[in-house]
Design a protein around this motif. Structure first.
Motif, mmCIF file in Angstrom:
data_model
loop_
_atom_site.group_PDB
_atom_site.id
_atom_site.type_symbol
_atom_site.label_atom_id
_atom_site.label_comp_id
_atom_site.label_asym_id
_atom_site.label_seq_id
_atom_site.Cartn_x
_atom_site.Cartn_y
_atom_site.Cartn_z
ATOM 1 N N GLY A 164 -7.725 -24.479 19.388
ATOM 2 C CA GLY A 164 -7.058 -24.079 20.615
ATOM 3 C C GLY A 164 -5.542 -24.212 20.513
ATOM 4 N N VAL A 165 -4.883 -23.233 19.803
ATOM 5 C CA VAL A 165 -5.443 -22.071 19.133
ATOM 6 C C VAL A 165 -5.075 -22.099 17.651
ATOM 7 C CG1 VAL A 165 -5.324 -20.576 21.181
ATOM 8 C CG2 VAL A 165 -3.384 -20.647 19.622
ATOM 9 N N LEU A 166 -5.836 -21.341 16.851
ATOM 10 C CA LEU A 166 -5.476 -21.079 15.468
ATOM 11 C C LEU A 166 -4.528 -19.879 15.452
ATOM 12 C CD1 LEU A 166 -6.536 -22.003 12.496
ATOM 13 C CD2 LEU A 166 -7.536 -19.707 12.518
ATOM 14 N N LEU A 167 -3.417 -20.010 14.737
ATOM 15 C CA LEU A 167 -2.397 -18.957 14.711
ATOM 16 C C LEU A 167 -2.801 -17.894 13.692
ATOM 17 C CD1 LEU A 167 0.777 -21.212 14.957
ATOM 18 C CD2 LEU A 167 -0.581 -20.169 16.791
ATOM 19 N N LEU A 168 -3.603 -16.966 14.137
ATOM 20 C CA LEU A 168 -4.279 -16.028 13.252
ATOM 21 C C LEU A 168 -3.345 -15.200 12.375
ATOM 22 C CD1 LEU A 168 -6.939 -14.860 12.287
ATOM 23 C CD2 LEU A 168 -6.896 -13.285 14.236
ATOM 24 N N PRO A 169 -2.203 -14.692 12.860
ATOM 25 C CA PRO A 169 -1.376 -13.849 11.993
ATOM 26 C C PRO A 169 -0.825 -14.586 10.775
ATOM 27 C CG PRO A 169 -0.687 -13.663 14.287
ATOM 28 C CD PRO A 169 -1.630 -14.806 14.215
ATOM 29 N N TYR A 170 -0.844 -15.904 10.802
ATOM 30 C CA TYR A 170 -0.263 -16.688 9.716
ATOM 31 C C TYR A 170 -1.296 -17.115 8.680
ATOM 32 C CZ TYR A 170 3.294 -16.891 13.378
ATOM 33 O OH TYR A 170 4.193 -16.562 14.376
ATOM 34 N N HIS A 171 -2.513 -16.601 8.807
ATOM 35 C CA HIS A 171 -3.580 -16.867 7.841
ATOM 36 C C HIS A 171 -4.034 -15.537 7.242
ATOM 37 C CE1 HIS A 171 -4.435 -21.103 9.027
ATOM 38 N NE2 HIS A 171 -3.962 -20.690 10.194
ATOM 39 N N LEU B 48 -14.007 -20.783 17.559
ATOM 40 C CA LEU B 48 -12.715 -20.372 17.028
ATOM 41 C C LEU B 48 -11.952 -19.610 18.110
ATOM 42 C CD1 LEU B 48 -10.739 -19.783 14.599
ATOM 43 C CD2 LEU B 48 -12.038 -17.665 14.308
ATOM 44 N N THR B 49 -10.798 -20.129 18.494
ATOM 45 C CA THR B 49 -9.909 -19.430 19.422
ATOM 46 C C THR B 49 -8.610 -19.138 18.694
ATOM 47 O OG1 THR B 49 -10.857 -20.674 21.268
ATOM 48 C CG2 THR B 49 -8.810 -19.484 21.690
ATOM 49 N N VAL B 50 -8.180 -17.895 18.722
ATOM 50 C CA VAL B 50 -7.024 -17.464 17.947
ATOM 51 C C VAL B 50 -5.907 -17.020 18.876
ATOM 52 C CG1 VAL B 50 -8.486 -16.776 16.008
ATOM 53 C CG2 VAL B 50 -7.825 -15.068 17.728
ATOM 54 N N GLY B 51 -4.684 -17.211 18.413
ATOM 55 C CA GLY B 51 -3.511 -16.762 19.147
ATOM 56 C C GLY B 51 -2.463 -16.261 18.178
ATOM 57 N N LEU B 52 -1.316 -15.848 18.720
ATOM 58 C CA LEU B 52 -0.283 -15.211 17.897
ATOM 59 C C LEU B 52 0.813 -16.159 17.458
ATOM 60 C CD1 LEU B 52 0.280 -11.764 19.645
ATOM 61 C CD2 LEU B 52 -1.441 -12.436 17.962
ATOM 62 N N GLY B 53 1.059 -17.231 18.210
ATOM 63 C CA GLY B 53 2.213 -18.074 17.926
ATOM 64 C C GLY B 53 3.451 -17.563 18.640
ATOM 65 N N THR B 54 4.351 -18.480 18.989
ATOM 66 C CA THR B 54 5.554 -18.124 19.748
ATOM 67 C C THR B 54 6.850 -18.478 19.043
ATOM 68 O OG1 THR B 54 5.535 -20.252 20.915
ATOM 69 C CG2 THR B 54 4.315 -18.407 21.929
ATOM 70 N N VAL C 210 6.095 -18.163 6.721
ATOM 71 C CA VAL C 210 4.908 -17.693 5.994
ATOM 72 C C VAL C 210 4.990 -16.217 5.651
ATOM 73 C CG1 VAL C 210 3.410 -19.499 6.924
ATOM 74 C CG2 VAL C 210 3.671 -17.357 8.190
ATOM 75 N N GLY C 211 6.175 -15.633 5.809
ATOM 76 C CA GLY C 211 6.390 -14.258 5.391
ATOM 77 C C GLY C 211 5.771 -13.209 6.282
ATOM 78 N N VAL C 212 5.657 -13.513 7.585
ATOM 79 C CA VAL C 212 5.051 -12.569 8.539
ATOM 80 C C VAL C 212 6.131 -12.046 9.467
ATOM 81 C CG1 VAL C 212 3.470 -12.382 10.500
ATOM 82 C CG2 VAL C 212 2.746 -13.578 8.426
ATOM 83 N N ASP C 213 6.131 -10.748 9.687
ATOM 84 C CA ASP C 213 7.050 -10.135 10.635
ATOM 85 C C ASP C 213 6.624 -10.524 12.050
ATOM 86 O OD1 ASP C 213 8.925 -8.386 11.888
ATOM 87 O OD2 ASP C 213 7.345 -6.869 12.036
ATOM 88 N N PHE C 214 7.500 -11.222 12.760
ATOM 89 C CA PHE C 214 7.166 -11.745 14.084
ATOM 90 C C PHE C 214 6.813 -10.613 15.049
ATOM 91 C CE2 PHE C 214 8.366 -13.541 18.283
ATOM 92 C CZ PHE C 214 7.572 -14.682 18.277
ATOM 93 N N ALA C 215 7.524 -9.514 14.966
ATOM 94 C CA ALA C 215 7.335 -8.420 15.921
ATOM 95 C C ALA C 215 5.986 -7.727 15.757
ATOM 96 C CB ALA C 215 8.464 -7.407 15.787
ATOM 97 N N SER C 216 5.420 -7.765 14.564
ATOM 98 C CA SER C 216 4.161 -7.044 14.329
ATOM 99 C C SER C 216 2.957 -7.983 14.251
ATOM 100 C CB SER C 216 4.250 -6.239 13.026
ATOM 101 O OG SER C 216 4.411 -7.092 11.915
ATOM 102 N N ARG C 217 3.132 -9.222 14.663
ATOM 103 C CA ARG C 217 2.048 -10.195 14.497
ATOM 104 C C ARG C 217 0.829 -9.860 15.346
ATOM 105 N NH1 ARG C 217 5.210 -12.007 18.432
ATOM 106 N NH2 ARG C 217 4.552 -13.651 19.880
ATOM 107 N N GLY C 218 1.011 -9.166 16.466
ATOM 108 C CA GLY C 218 -0.132 -8.770 17.279
ATOM 109 C C GLY C 218 -1.020 -7.774 16.562
ATOM 110 N N ARG C 219 -0.417 -6.765 15.950
ATOM 111 C CA ARG C 219 -1.210 -5.787 15.195
ATOM 112 C C ARG C 219 -1.861 -6.451 13.984
ATOM 113 N NH1 ARG C 219 3.633 -3.101 15.442
ATOM 114 N NH2 ARG C 219 3.758 -2.818 13.174
#
Length: 296
Positions: free
Chosen positions: A81-88, A111-117, A125-134
């Motif tokens: 609550g929650v696992l930051l899914l875009p970073y995995h 398992l509950t997933v979220g995007l992170g803020t 972790v090399g993820v584009d913040f703006a596209s983390r939802g997609r």
């Protein structure tokens, strides 16, 4: 109504005996499940709303903690609550989650997933913040594809992930898919829950009107996607001292699960708080003293 307990390592610490003792006592009290939060990294100046997050808070890895807890318990379900899914990476994550589910005999089911803020966390972790939802949407699709695939392998060609003929074993314990709940405090999260989620777990800082609007949005989005809106579980945060009247009000709003956390950091006081909550809501009377759900 189902009742869950959270264990916040940033505030309770990462002492293994305290973590296990907390989980075992929650299980003995009749709580359905145990939730842990996630931050992968923090940094000076990271903000949660208007408040700065102390960068030394010990956010332990939630899946490692849940695996540790699973070995010391028999029945309690395991949740994030929650696992930051875009970073995995979903290919790796599918294996980790299925492994925990197999070793716990079917308890990795919340398992509950979220995007992170935190933009700095995404950069780390090399993820584009703006596209983390997609990216999260694709990750959910990849997880389910890998869990459901057979020995012939599965393929995926998306914006963020691309592979051919992959086989991921072991499979979840006795099922073809693990439930994926969606957390968040935005309308985008509500729509994601409707399109892809098995449940919706909104955050705490919302007005009653916005909460109701988001739940309606999740359900209407599910209906438009050809999914059963009534099948979406609705989880909310509560407090360890909440009244029966408050729980009845939440049930009237459609809530199916309440997650609370001990207010104290001292183990003895935590046990007292959990015991008092369990007695107030009759959890001991409905307790099932046997292992978790198993196959099916």
């Amino acid at each position: 109504m189902k009742f869950a307990i959270s264990y916040s390592t940033p505030f309770y610490g990462v002492d293994p005996e305290k973590l296990v003792g907390y989980a075992q006592h929650a299980e003995s009290c009749g709580f359905e499940s145990l939730y842990l939060p996630e931050h992968i990294v923090l940094y000076p100046g990271a903000m949660f709303g208007q408040s700065e997050i102390p960068p030394t808070l010990p956010y332990a890895d939630p899946l490692d903690c849940l695996s540790f807890v699973a070995a010391a318990t028999r029945r309690i379900l395991l949740g994030t609550g929650v696992l930051l899914l875009p970073y995995h990476h979903p290919v790796t994550l599918a294996k980790r989650l299925a492994t925990i589910d197999v070793l716990s005999k079917g308890r990795m089911r919340l398992l509950t997933v979220g995007l992170g803020t935190l933009p700095g966390e995404a950069r780390a972790v090399g993820v584009d913040f703006a596209s983390r939802g997609r990216r999260a949407d694709e990750s959910i699709d990849v997880l389910r594809l890998l869990w459901g695939g057979g020995e012939e392998g599965v393929s995926f060609h998306g914006e963020f992930f691309d592979f051919d003929d992959l086989c991921s074993f072991p499979k979840p314990y006795g099922v073809t898919q693990l439930p994926i709940h969606v957390g968040g405090s935005s309308r985008a999260a509500a729509r994601r829950a409707g399109r892809r989620g098995d449940g919706y777990f909104p955050g705490g800082a919302l007005t009653p009107q916005e909460r109701a609007g988001q739940l309606d949005l999740a359900r209407s989005t599910a209906a438009r996607a050809g999914r059963d809106p009534d099948a979406i579980e609705y989880t909310r945060w509560g407090s360890i001292d909440m009244s029966t009247e408050r729980v009845e009000a939440l049930a009237a709003e459609g809530v199916t699960r309440v997650v609370v956390g001990a207010g104290s950091t001292e183990p003895e006081r935590q046990r007292d708080e959990l015991s008092a909550f369990a007695e107030r809501f009759g959890l001991l009377d409905s307790r099932v003293d046997q292992p978790g759900p198993g196959p099916g």
